[in-house]
Each structure stands twice: as C-alpha cells, then as structure tokens.
Design a protein around this motif. Structure first.
Motif, PDB file in Angstrom:
ATOM      1  N   THR A  89       0.833  -1.206   0.000  1.00 38.64           N
ATOM      2  CA  THR A  89       0.000   0.000   0.000  1.00 38.64           C
ATOM      3  C   THR A  89       0.865   1.252   0.000  1.00 38.64           C
ATOM      4  N   PHE A  90       1.884   1.279   0.863  1.00 42.58           N
ATOM      5  CA  PHE A  90       2.754   2.446   0.911  1.00 42.58           C
ATOM      6  C   PHE A  90       3.471   2.657  -0.418  1.00 42.58           C
ATOM      7  N   GLN A  91       4.068   1.615  -0.949  1.00 47.16           N
ATOM      8  CA  GLN A  91       4.848   1.759  -2.176  1.00 47.16           C
ATOM      9  C   GLN A  91       3.977   2.161  -3.356  1.00 47.16           C
ATOM     10  N   ARG A  92       2.779   1.628  -3.430  1.00 44.68           N
ATOM     11  CA  ARG A  92       1.880   1.972  -4.538  1.00 44.68           C
ATOM     12  C   ARG A  92       1.458   3.429  -4.470  1.00 44.68           C
ATOM     13  N   LEU A  93       1.037   3.890  -3.289  1.00 50.29           N
ATOM     14  CA  LEU A  93       0.572   5.269  -3.168  1.00 50.29           C
ATOM     15  C   LEU A  93       1.730   6.262  -3.261  1.00 50.29           C
ATOM     16  N   HIS A  94       2.883   5.892  -2.744  1.00 49.23           N
ATOM     17  CA  HIS A  94       4.052   6.767  -2.882  1.00 49.23           C
ATOM     18  C   HIS A  94       4.382   6.975  -4.360  1.00 49.23           C
ATOM     19  N   ALA A  95       4.378   5.899  -5.144  1.00 57.73           N
ATOM     20  CA  ALA A  95       4.659   6.017  -6.575  1.00 57.73           C
ATOM     21  C   ALA A  95       3.603   6.859  -7.285  1.00 57.73           C
ATOM     22  N   GLU A  96       2.365   6.754  -6.832  1.00 61.58           N
ATOM     23  CA  GLU A  96       1.266   7.476  -7.477  1.00 61.58           C
ATOM     24  C   GLU A  96       1.295   8.970  -7.146  1.00 61.58           C
ATOM     25  N   LEU A  97       1.718   9.334  -5.943  1.00 60.12           N
ATOM     26  CA  LEU A  97       1.560  10.715  -5.466  1.00 60.12           C
ATOM     27  C   LEU A  97       2.840  11.538  -5.462  1.00 60.12           C
ATOM     28  N   ALA A  98       4.008  10.907  -5.454  1.00 63.69           N
ATOM     29  CA  ALA A  98       5.257  11.623  -5.179  1.00 63.69           C
ATOM     30  C   ALA A  98       5.531  12.741  -6.175  1.00 63.69           C
ATOM     31  N   ALA A  99       5.397  12.478  -7.461  1.00 64.17           N
ATOM     32  CA  ALA A  99       5.747  13.488  -8.463  1.00 64.17           C
ATOM     33  C   ALA A  99       4.835  14.705  -8.368  1.00 64.17           C
ATOM     34  N   ARG A 100       3.530  14.470  -8.179  1.00 65.16           N
ATOM     35  CA  ARG A 100       2.597  15.599  -8.094  1.00 65.16           C
ATOM     36  C   ARG A 100       2.826  16.403  -6.816  1.00 65.16           C
ATOM     37  N   ALA A 101       3.183  15.716  -5.733  1.00 63.20           N
ATOM     38  CA  ALA A 101       3.493  16.430  -4.491  1.00 63.20           C
ATOM     39  C   ALA A 101       4.735  17.298  -4.668  1.00 63.20           C
ATOM     40  N   ALA A 102       5.772  16.758  -5.306  1.00 68.39           N
ATOM     41  CA  ALA A 102       6.994  17.517  -5.528  1.00 68.39           C
ATOM     42  C   ALA A 102       6.739  18.720  -6.428  1.00 68.39           C
ATOM     43  N   ASP A 103       5.899  18.553  -7.443  1.00 65.89           N
ATOM     44  CA  ASP A 103       5.559  19.682  -8.323  1.00 65.89           C
ATOM     45  C   ASP A 103       4.921  20.818  -7.526  1.00 65.89           C
ATOM     46  N   HIS A 104       4.041  20.458  -6.600  1.00 60.25           N
ATOM     47  CA  HIS A 104       3.374  21.474  -5.790  1.00 60.25           C
ATOM     48  C   HIS A 104       4.383  22.227  -4.926  1.00 60.25           C
ATOM     49  N   VAL A 105       5.301  21.499  -4.294  1.00 56.77           N
ATOM     50  CA  VAL A 105       6.298  22.140  -3.434  1.00 56.77           C
ATOM     51  C   VAL A 105       7.189  23.069  -4.258  1.00 56.77           C
ATOM     52  N   ARG A 106       7.622  22.619  -5.423  1.00 56.10           N
ATOM     53  CA  ARG A 106       8.468  23.479  -6.263  1.00 56.10           C
ATOM     54  C   ARG A 106       7.740  24.757  -6.671  1.00 56.10           C
ATOM     55  N   ALA A 107       6.461  24.626  -6.989  1.00 53.34           N
ATOM     56  CA  ALA A 107       5.700  25.807  -7.398  1.00 53.34           C
ATOM     57  C   ALA A 107       5.566  26.801  -6.257  1.00 53.34           C
ATOM     58  N   VAL A 108       5.294  26.316  -5.062  1.00 47.20           N
ATOM     59  CA  VAL A 108       5.174  27.206  -3.902  1.00 47.20           C
ATOM     60  C   VAL A 108       6.527  27.840  -3.578  1.00 47.20           C
ATOM     61  N   ALA A 109       7.589  27.026  -3.589  1.00 44.63           N
ATOM     62  CA  ALA A 109       8.912  27.541  -3.242  1.00 44.63           C
ATOM     63  C   ALA A 109       9.401  28.575  -4.251  1.00 44.63           C
ATOM     64  N   ALA A 110       9.035  28.398  -5.514  1.00 43.22           N
ATOM     65  CA  ALA A 110       9.496  29.319  -6.561  1.00 43.22           C
ATOM     66  C   ALA A 110       8.910  30.713  -6.400  1.00 43.22           C
ATOM     67  N   ASP A 111       7.801  30.841  -5.696  1.00 42.41           N
ATOM     68  CA  ASP A 111       7.172  32.148  -5.507  1.00 42.41           C
ATOM     69  C   ASP A 111       8.001  33.074  -4.623  1.00 42.41           C
ATOM     70  N   ASP A 112       8.844  32.488  -3.784  1.00 46.19           N
ATOM     71  CA  ASP A 112       9.585  33.329  -2.825  1.00 46.19           C
ATOM     72  C   ASP A 112      10.849  32.597  -2.418  1.00 46.19           C
ATOM     73  N   ARG A 113      11.907  32.717  -3.207  1.00 44.19           N
ATOM     74  CA  ARG A 113      13.143  32.022  -2.920  1.00 44.19           C
ATOM     75  C   ARG A 113      13.952  32.771  -1.869  1.00 44.19           C
ATOM     76  N   PRO A 114      14.465  32.063  -0.828  1.00 44.58           N
ATOM     77  CA  PRO A 114      15.295  32.717   0.177  1.00 44.58           C
ATOM     78  C   PRO A 114      16.724  32.879  -0.303  1.00 44.58           C
ATOM     79  N   ALA A 115      17.473  33.669   0.437  1.00 42.61           N
ATOM     80  CA  ALA A 115      18.894  33.803   0.117  1.00 42.61           C
ATOM     81  C   ALA A 115      19.619  32.513   0.446  1.00 42.61           C
TER      82      ALA A 115
END
Length: 281
Positions: A250-276
């Motif tokens: 269950t963990f491995q299946r859902l991790h494979a299904e969700l990981a890329a979309r979760a990472a895309d969301h984090v990158r989009a949020v982080a790109a709005d305000d990059r720290p030094a």
C-alpha cells in the motif's frame, strides 16, 4: 542520538509522534527541502504547512522547535537544513523508502550489551534505540535482529557511545527450546506491531487523494515509524494473517502514485519566494 556541531540533539524519526504538527513539518522538511537545495523561504514553508491544515501560528511554533532540535537553521528570509541532520535524513531514506524483508535463508545477528550501572542513561537509550531498529529481546541485555541490519546496529552503537559495552554475533540457525515461530512471538511484541500496521492502513483509508501534496505527506508521516520498529521477519515465522506485506504494498503503490505531483506542488510554492542562499558553515 545524532548531535549537531554545537551539541544539540537532532530530531530523529522516532522522536515525533506521527500526525502531530512537529512530525508533519519534520516529514515535509525531510522529503522536500533537499531537492530544493536545502533551503526554503519562511513564507513558502508556512504556506506549505497551511496546505497540510496547520495554522500559521502553530506552524511557526513548530518551526522554532525544529530549529532548537537541530533540524533547521535560520537564513536570510528563510530556513536551511542543518548539515548535522543530513546523516539522520539519509538513514531515514533507507529505512522508509527501501523496505527490506528477511527471507528464510537470511542470517541473524545478536547484540549482547552489558552497560555499567553508573550509565543507566546509556542503558535506557540503547534499549530504546535497539527497539526502534527493529530488534527483538531474547533475554536481558541480549537482542536479535535480521542480519541485514548489521551495519545499522554497528553505526547505532558507535553513535550513542555504547560500542565498548557490546559484542556482536552473526548466526544462521537459532535453536530455541521451542519452535522458532513461538520464540519469535516472545522476542518481538507482535501484538503491538500488528496494531501499528492496522493504524497505518486505517490512516490510508482517510487520505484525500484529490489533494496529492497533503495526501503524500500524510502517507509518509503515518508510515515512517513502521519500517523502524518492524524488522521485516520471514513470512514463515509470522501469523498467517500478518498485515505487513499489505502495508508495504500500500505504501509503495501510493508513494509512486503521489510523489511526483506532491513535488511539483512544493516546487511551485517555493518558486514564488526564494530565500537567500545560507552562508557556508
């Protein structure tokens, strides 16, 4: 426990209760900050916490706690992973994402540790850390683990300063006085392990898969303790209805299904305000 260069105990996977604010943020930092170069702005981190249902004030309190525990450093406008926490995070990667299951042909290891009475603190820490390595208790001061955990056990003993009190043995065929499955049920608390698997599987049922970032973080946060306390014993030594394989699948299946979309969301949020970039240490 891992300590930073200034002597602060680094928050480990076993130190934060899954589902708590501190645990969710610790999981967020462990999973997503390294791909971002180890840094994130204050605004982005608080916003991502909000996506997990954590109010800003509570998020900031938890962030302060994680700084005090050696996981984060303050930077100009944001936060960076403390370099002292990287070994702990890499160890977590191995246990959480690279799940190993012992086969019937694999070997075992024994840890015999006699800690002096004057070091009760170390004795308590050793017992606790061995339990969270997945060790079973054969007798007082004698522990058993799957052989593939030899390197981690050796690392743990050095890390907490207990190597001088321990002797390690490798074995291929334990011979208890009763059938091995019965002995295993005494050496490990299979009732408690089953309850943890049932808890994880129930938490998966509650995930909202239409929100991949929150679902993925919730999945990992709920799962992350299990690979530490469950050593992945051979199927032949476990009850017939053991839920371990279902939890792993269950963990491995859902991790494979969700990981890329979760990472895309984090990158989009982080790109709005990059720290030094943090200063070199």
């Amino acid at each position: 426990m891992t300590t930073s260069a200034v002597g602060v105990a680094v928050l480990d996977d076993i130190d934060a209760r899954p589902g708590s604010t501190t645990s969710l943020l610790r999981t967020l930092i462990g999973v997503h900050l390294r791909p971002l170069g180890g840094v994130i702005s204050s605004a982005a981190l608080v916003r991502l916490a909000g996506d997990l249902g954590i109010p800003p004030a509570r998020a900031r309190t938890a962030i302060t706690r994680l700084k005090q525990r050696g996981l984060l450093l303050s930077t100009s406008g944001g936060y960076a992973i403390d370099p002292a926490a990287l070994p702990m995070l890499r160890r977590g990667d191995r246990r959480i994402f690279d799940v190993r299951t012992m086969s019937e042909d694999d070997g075992w290891m024994l840890v015999s540790a006699t800690v002096p009475e004057s070091r009760r603190d170390l004795r308590h820490q050793l017992r606790r850390r061995l339990l969270y390595l997945g060790a079973g208790s054969v007798a007082p001061s004698l522990w058993i683990l799957p052989g593939h955990l030899f390197d981690e056990a050796h690392e743990l003993l050095h890390e907490i300063g207990a190597r001088e009190y321990a002797t390690l043995f490798l074995a291929t065929d334990p011979q208890p006085s009763r059938p091995l499955p019965e002995a295993v049920a005494d050496w490990w608390d299979l009732v408690a392990l089953r309850a943890e698997h049932d808890r994880f599987l129930a938490s998966v049922d509650a995930l909202d898969l239409t929100r991949p970032f929150a679902a993925h973080l919730g999945l990992i946060d709920s799962w992350r303790v299990l690979p530490y306390i469950d050593p992945g014993l051979p199927t032949a030594l476990l009850p017939a209805d053991w839920p371990g394989a279902r939890s792993v699948e269950t963990f491995q299946r859902l991790h494979a299904e969700l990981a890329a979309r979760a990472a895309d969301h984090v990158r989009a949020v982080a790109a709005d305000d990059r720290p030094a970039t943090p200063p070199a240490r």
